[in-house]
Design a protein around this motif. Structure first.
Motif, PDB file in Angstrom:
ATOM      1  N   GLY A 160     -45.733  14.764  66.945  1.00  0.00           N
ATOM      2  CA  GLY A 160     -44.729  13.847  66.406  1.00  0.00           C
ATOM      3  C   GLY A 160     -44.594  13.932  64.908  1.00  0.00           C
ATOM      4  O   GLY A 160     -44.086  13.008  64.267  1.00  0.00           O
ATOM      5  N   ARG A 161     -45.022  15.064  64.289  1.00  0.00           N
ATOM      6  CA  ARG A 161     -44.999  15.203  62.837  1.00  0.00           C
ATOM      7  C   ARG A 161     -43.784  15.971  62.315  1.00  0.00           C
ATOM      8  O   ARG A 161     -43.587  16.029  61.113  1.00  0.00           O
ATOM      9  CB  ARG A 161     -46.277  15.929  62.376  1.00  0.00           C
ATOM     10  N   THR A 170     -38.659  10.111  69.016  1.00  0.00           N
ATOM     11  CA  THR A 170     -39.462   9.177  68.216  1.00  0.00           C
ATOM     12  C   THR A 170     -39.209   7.725  68.597  1.00  0.00           C
ATOM     13  O   THR A 170     -40.011   6.853  68.297  1.00  0.00           O
ATOM     14  CB  THR A 170     -39.128   9.329  66.719  1.00  0.00           C
ATOM     15  N   LYS A 216     -34.152   5.846  62.988  1.00  0.00           N
ATOM     16  CA  LYS A 216     -35.425   6.162  63.619  1.00  0.00           C
ATOM     17  C   LYS A 216     -36.294   4.924  63.695  1.00  0.00           C
ATOM     18  O   LYS A 216     -36.012   3.912  63.060  1.00  0.00           O
ATOM     19  CB  LYS A 216     -36.130   7.284  62.863  1.00  0.00           C
ATOM     20  N   LYS A 217     -37.367   4.994  64.452  1.00  0.00           N
ATOM     21  CA  LYS A 217     -38.121   3.797  64.823  1.00  0.00           C
ATOM     22  C   LYS A 217     -38.579   2.992  63.603  1.00  0.00           C
ATOM     23  O   LYS A 217     -39.016   3.527  62.599  1.00  0.00           O
ATOM     24  CB  LYS A 217     -39.347   4.188  65.650  1.00  0.00           C
ATOM     25  N   PRO A 236     -40.581   3.693  71.299  1.00  0.00           N
ATOM     26  CA  PRO A 236     -41.498   4.792  70.950  1.00  0.00           C
ATOM     27  C   PRO A 236     -42.172   5.419  72.171  1.00  0.00           C
ATOM     28  O   PRO A 236     -42.370   6.633  72.221  1.00  0.00           O
ATOM     29  CB  PRO A 236     -42.522   4.115  70.036  1.00  0.00           C
ATOM     30  N   GLY A 294     -39.708   7.652  73.875  1.00  0.00           N
ATOM     31  CA  GLY A 294     -39.540   8.848  73.045  1.00  0.00           C
ATOM     32  C   GLY A 294     -40.682   9.832  73.218  1.00  0.00           C
ATOM     33  O   GLY A 294     -40.474  11.044  73.306  1.00  0.00           O
ATOM     34  N   LYS A 295     -41.909   9.305  73.278  1.00  0.00           N
ATOM     35  CA  LYS A 295     -43.071  10.176  73.484  1.00  0.00           C
ATOM     36  C   LYS A 295     -43.016  10.867  74.838  1.00  0.00           C
ATOM     37  O   LYS A 295     -43.340  12.050  74.972  1.00  0.00           O
ATOM     38  CB  LYS A 295     -44.345   9.335  73.372  1.00  0.00           C
ATOM     39  N   ARG A 316     -40.493  13.620  74.748  1.00  0.00           N
ATOM     40  CA  ARG A 316     -41.031  14.767  73.991  1.00  0.00           C
ATOM     41  C   ARG A 316     -41.901  15.638  74.891  1.00  0.00           C
ATOM     42  O   ARG A 316     -41.793  16.867  74.887  1.00  0.00           O
ATOM     43  CB  ARG A 316     -41.829  14.240  72.801  1.00  0.00           C
ATOM     44  N   ASN A 366     -33.975  17.511  68.531  1.00  0.00           N
ATOM     45  CA  ASN A 366     -33.724  16.457  69.522  1.00  0.00           C
ATOM     46  C   ASN A 366     -33.402  17.097  70.875  1.00  0.00           C
ATOM     47  O   ASN A 366     -33.547  18.315  71.050  1.00  0.00           O
ATOM     48  CB  ASN A 366     -32.579  15.554  69.048  1.00  0.00           C
TER      49      ASN A 366
END
Length: 303
Positions: free
Chosen positions: A40-41, A49, A95-96, A131, A134-135, A138, A191
């Protein structure tokens, strides 16, 4: 079929180690990008995210910089804008923000209503992604790419031989990693749209590779007395004109989307453009040399 260039005799296999060095660097950057995405970096979109996306339609034309300045002065941070000037619409993605995720859309509408009090604004859609979701998205995206790579390996191994499957799979992963490396280095947003572009690139790269492999297989059966590297070189030269024409025509379409398609599909078109160029390169300099170097036996020697 139209031939752009005729009777080339380029020693592609003689340049394979230069290509391996270049591609090795691309692979390393791509792996770093994958790791950073998993952690997530990287510069990830709200799909990965979590965050809020609000699409607003204005009654009158507006300036993008004016909207940006208004939102910044209103205290909104870490947001992206995509305008659709013909339709007088704008997509705002925030974003979050751990404590304000649910109120972001209300804040956006409030700021813009005050700034553009001389006209009506309409909220056409609001999307909020937490979040955790989003994770999950991902992880699902990374699994989708991995599943596509395994599917390619099985298909090529079944259609040709296992060594061809390895060559095609590595070349396809190389193309995906190259696009990710490009977006990661330039800090462009990654994305779900980019993931869909990566899967499209994988399909395009495979098609190009299969054409080269088909010609190699045909020539290996006919020219069984010639060294394998000579046959592979000749095969690539024979389909080189077709490869260039196909790549250029596809590239022209992608450029048209990039220039005239608008902001919404801008990054998608950019990913496709990079993928086409890298895919053309890898079908010649990556997949075929791997087939040559993989094992000592002559492919299709017993057929």
């Amino acid at each position: 079929m139209i031939e752009l260039i005729k009777k080339t005799n380029i020693d592609f296999m003689g340049k394979k180690y230069y290509a391996f060095i270049l591609s090795g660097i691309i692979f390393l950057i791509g792996i770093v990008a994958i790791v950073q995405i998993a952690r997530g970096r990287a510069n990830l979109g709200i799909d990965f995210t979590g965050g809020t996306a609000v699409q607003i339609k204005f009654e009158k034309p507006f300036l993008l910089n004016d909207v940006r300045k208004s939102l910044e002065e209103g205290g909104l941070k870490d947001f992206d804008l995509q305008d659709m000037p013909v339709e007088k619409k704008i997509l705002i993605r925030v974003k979050k923000e751990e404590k304000t995720l649910g109120s972001s859309s209300e804040k956006i509408v409030s700021i813009l209503s005050q700034r553009y009090s001389d006209q009506k604004i309409f909220v056409e859609s609001t999307t909020e992604i937490g979040p955790k979701v989003g994770k999950r998205l991902r992880k699902d995206a990374l699994w989708a790419i991995l599943a596509a790579a395994i599917g390619l390996l099985i298909y090529i191994a079944w259609r040709f031989q296992f060594r061809f499957g390895i060559g095609a799979t590595i070349a396809t992963l190389h193309d995906v990693f190259a696009v990710l490396a490009f977006f990661f280095i330039l800090n462009r947003e990654i994305n779900l749209v980019i993931v869909s572009a990566l899967l499209a690139i994988a399909g395009y790269s495979l098609t190009d590779t299969v054409v080269v492999f088909d010609r190699i297989r045909e020539n290996l059966k006919i020219r069984y007395r010639d060294p394998v590297n000579v046959v592979i070189n000749q095969s690539i030269n024979e389909v080189l004109s077709r490869t260039i024409i196909t790549s250029l025509t596809t590239l022209f379409t992608a450029f048209a989307l990039f220039i005239f398609g608008g902001e919404v599909i801008h990054d998608f078109a950019l990913a496709i453009i990079i993928g086409i160029m890298v895919g053309t390169y890898s079908s010649i300099f990556i997949s075929s040399p791997i087939v040559l170097l993989w094992g000592g036996k002559r492919p299709f020697a017993k057929k």
